[in-house]
Scaffold this motif. Sequence first.
Motif, mmCIF file in Angstrom:
data_model
loop_
_atom_site.group_PDB
_atom_site.id
_atom_site.type_symbol
_atom_site.label_atom_id
_atom_site.label_comp_id
_atom_site.label_asym_id
_atom_site.label_seq_id
_atom_site.Cartn_x
_atom_site.Cartn_y
_atom_site.Cartn_z
ATOM 1 N N ASP A 39 0.855 -1.189 0.000
ATOM 2 C CA ASP A 39 0.000 0.000 0.000
ATOM 3 C C ASP A 39 0.887 1.234 0.000
ATOM 4 O OD1 ASP A 39 0.572 0.794 2.641
ATOM 5 O OD2 ASP A 39 -1.223 -0.104 3.481
ATOM 6 N N ARG A 40 0.259 2.393 0.078
ATOM 7 C CA ARG A 40 0.991 3.629 -0.145
ATOM 8 C C ARG A 40 1.912 4.025 1.003
ATOM 9 N NH1 ARG A 40 -2.937 7.640 -3.625
ATOM 10 N NH2 ARG A 40 -3.630 6.082 -5.132
ATOM 11 N N ALA A 53 -6.376 -2.496 -4.400
ATOM 12 C CA ALA A 53 -5.272 -2.407 -3.429
ATOM 13 C C ALA A 53 -3.945 -2.832 -4.033
ATOM 14 C CB ALA A 53 -5.588 -3.246 -2.183
ATOM 15 N N GLU A 54 -3.704 -2.549 -5.301
ATOM 16 C CA GLU A 54 -2.493 -3.004 -5.958
ATOM 17 C C GLU A 54 -1.385 -1.966 -5.986
ATOM 18 O OE1 GLU A 54 -1.449 -5.954 -6.990
ATOM 19 O OE2 GLU A 54 -3.262 -6.785 -6.121
ATOM 20 N N ASP A 55 -1.510 -0.868 -5.234
ATOM 21 C CA ASP A 55 -0.386 0.050 -5.093
ATOM 22 C C ASP A 55 0.673 -0.644 -4.245
ATOM 23 O OD1 ASP A 55 -1.032 2.367 -6.533
ATOM 24 O OD2 ASP A 55 -2.436 2.998 -4.980
ATOM 25 N N LEU A 56 1.816 -0.960 -4.855
ATOM 26 C CA LEU A 56 2.875 -1.644 -4.113
ATOM 27 C C LEU A 56 3.560 -0.676 -3.162
ATOM 28 C CD1 LEU A 56 4.470 -3.674 -7.033
ATOM 29 C CD2 LEU A 56 2.385 -4.137 -5.732
ATOM 30 N N THR A 57 3.748 0.568 -3.618
ATOM 31 C CA THR A 57 4.342 1.622 -2.800
ATOM 32 C C THR A 57 3.554 2.903 -3.058
ATOM 33 O OG1 THR A 57 5.867 2.564 -4.444
ATOM 34 C CG2 THR A 57 6.609 0.591 -3.279
ATOM 35 N N VAL A 70 5.544 8.045 -13.717
ATOM 36 C CA VAL A 70 4.594 8.714 -12.820
ATOM 37 C C VAL A 70 3.363 7.829 -12.613
ATOM 38 C CG1 VAL A 70 3.024 10.669 -12.599
ATOM 39 C CG2 VAL A 70 5.375 11.039 -13.364
ATOM 40 N N GLY A 71 3.008 7.626 -11.348
ATOM 41 C CA GLY A 71 1.860 6.790 -11.006
ATOM 42 C C GLY A 71 2.210 5.352 -10.717
ATOM 43 N N ARG A 72 3.408 4.926 -11.123
ATOM 44 C CA ARG A 72 3.826 3.553 -10.820
ATOM 45 C C ARG A 72 4.442 3.495 -9.423
ATOM 46 N NH1 ARG A 72 3.755 0.570 -15.596
ATOM 47 N NH2 ARG A 72 3.883 1.812 -17.510
ATOM 48 N N SER A 73 4.769 2.287 -8.979
ATOM 49 C CA SER A 73 5.436 2.114 -7.698
ATOM 50 C C SER A 73 6.948 2.225 -7.876
ATOM 51 C CB SER A 73 5.050 0.774 -7.084
ATOM 52 O OG SER A 73 3.679 0.772 -6.734
ATOM 53 N N ALA A 74 7.667 2.353 -6.749
ATOM 54 C CA ALA A 74 9.097 2.654 -6.771
ATOM 55 C C ALA A 74 9.920 1.426 -6.394
ATOM 56 C CB ALA A 74 9.400 3.799 -5.816
ATOM 57 N N ARG A 75 10.940 1.153 -7.208
ATOM 58 C CA ARG A 75 11.863 0.022 -6.994
ATOM 59 C C ARG A 75 13.280 0.584 -6.819
ATOM 60 N NH1 ARG A 75 14.163 -3.049 -11.611
ATOM 61 N NH2 ARG A 75 12.449 -2.162 -12.846
ATOM 62 N N LEU A 76 13.999 0.090 -5.838
ATOM 63 C CA LEU A 76 15.321 0.601 -5.488
ATOM 64 C C LEU A 76 16.296 0.525 -6.664
ATOM 65 C CD1 LEU A 76 17.309 1.549 -3.211
ATOM 66 C CD2 LEU A 76 17.766 -0.885 -2.792
ATOM 67 N N ASP A 77 16.967 1.647 -6.933
ATOM 68 C CA ASP A 77 18.078 1.708 -7.885
ATOM 69 C C ASP A 77 19.301 2.164 -7.104
ATOM 70 O OD1 ASP A 77 20.018 2.366 -9.785
ATOM 71 O OD2 ASP A 77 18.554 3.081 -11.246
#
Length: 591
Positions: free
Chosen positions: A471-472, A547-551, A568-575
């Motif tokens: 979730d967010r 409820a598919e917002d991963l972050t 924009v609007g997607r979830s965030a993955r570590l870089d």
Amino acid sequence: MPLRPVALATLFALAAPTLAAEPPLRLATLARCGDLLDSRQQDWCLGVRGLGSTTPTLRLGDQPLPASSVQRDGDTLRLRIDAQAQHSAPLWLEDGARQSNAVWLTTGNSHVVAARPDEVAQNMDGLTTYVDLVSVIIEESHDGRQEAQRLADKYGARVVGSIAPLNLYQLRVPAHDLTQRDALVLRLGSEVSVDAVVIEESAAEETEQAAAPRPKPEPEPEKPAADSDEWAANRFVDAVNYYQRRIPGRQAPIQPQPVRIGLIERDVDFDTADFADYLGPCAVPRTCVYARDAAKPDAHGSTVAGILAASWNNGGNTGLLRGLDKSSGGFEVIVERNSDAGITANIAASVNLVEDGVRVLNWSWGIHRVGARTVEGEEVDSLLRSGIAMSGYEELLEEFFLWLRKEHPNVLVVNSAGNGASFSGTDDYRLPSSFVTSQLLVVGGHQRSERPGLAVQDPGYAVRRRSSNLDRRVDITAAACAHASTTEAGQTGAVHCGTSYATPMVAGIVAAMLSINPQLQPAQLRTLLRRSSLPIGANYDFEPVDAEDLTAPILPSERQHRLDDPDVGRSARLDMQQALELSVQSRDRPR
């Protein structure tokens, strides 16, 4: 008659197995004992494996402690120190050529007592709970120590532990069953001076349990990949390569600073290939690990610590910070849990670590409220606590973060989102990840997708691990799978997966960012991680679909204010590499 050379050789050959069989010296336990409230004279009890006939020399930092300060009883040593004259430092043992692992000894005075097996019972939810140990959080308008003693005298209790900076005091109450305890909890909670009562719902000391039930294992991914393959989704090796080349670069070299990291974990196995070279003294500018010695190689603490500090190319884990050794200012990884008194002990350890200079705290733990639901509507069945326990923990955590904001605003806590396939953003489901504060960063877990041929920048390169909470409230996701440590070099460790192992990936890169720019504050660190992040998941245009917002969704401000950016609007993955690059750039920007 003198012995001939052949006879001498025979004697040496017979003696060699005896010498080789000398057991390793390992510091297995270290805990405050005696009067935990004495802030001057501190007693510490040490459990040691491999003691010989002579008592080894104890060293605190680089200084030997006087033999008169140590008492021995079998395999247990009792140490007394003057906390006013000594400073927190690694404690290790030396016996001739043998050297033990080093354990962090804090002169901080936040310590709580764990229950013994005969001091716990099962409550109505079937959870193990403490019978005669409770903690009270005293209102800040009162002198906590004085008021705790008044309450103890009034209710026939005894003050046995404390987290004084949070005005928390642990009482041993005159209760023999849960009915008596709950009655005392109600009476204590009604006192005007008491903000909250914390009851502990966790098992007794693990080493004292004959046959504790093993927790239900989390399902592994369908095709567990090597950590190097999983970690490619976060550009792990790229980050190490960038740090090694950029920090000492010929043009505009950076003088990296040492960073101290605290892991709230139990212990680490120093008989594994990953940690064997951390025995004895250690000091920055290299990576150092201070921890109690574990009895098995694949325990939770060894895997979490290994993601930060394991040596490379030994077949087990691969430590991010260890890979930076030749270029960094050094990292001190302190593995500490205070006692086995559950969440209260976790917070006590955290307070001591922060007061000892830790900048990053790794919390690879969390709890769900009884009745919490997964995203599919099923009940969560792991790491459960009752409603009354959760309310006490919530007050305790609130006090901790209020204290952190007031006294140590530069410290960042990195917390696992959890593995209940549930929600991280509400206290009806999860603690501590539901707290909203700039000093708490929440990490979800992802794994590689099975779609071939995708570039690492593609949102479909990785997918949410099916058990990861979401979730967010989740700030970012990281690779959830790693290899466990192994006893012999060259062995491939078992695959361990969960948000517990995604969390140190983020904590490690945060520590590396701080080594580049120690002026970065928690809110700035989160901003840099989000700005540098790769996308993951579908684009829902900020609409919560099933409820598919991963972050928390990536914002235009995190993409140079471009409204048309596809992330924009997607979830965030570590870089990890890009996060380091932005940290370098932040040194030249006004704050």
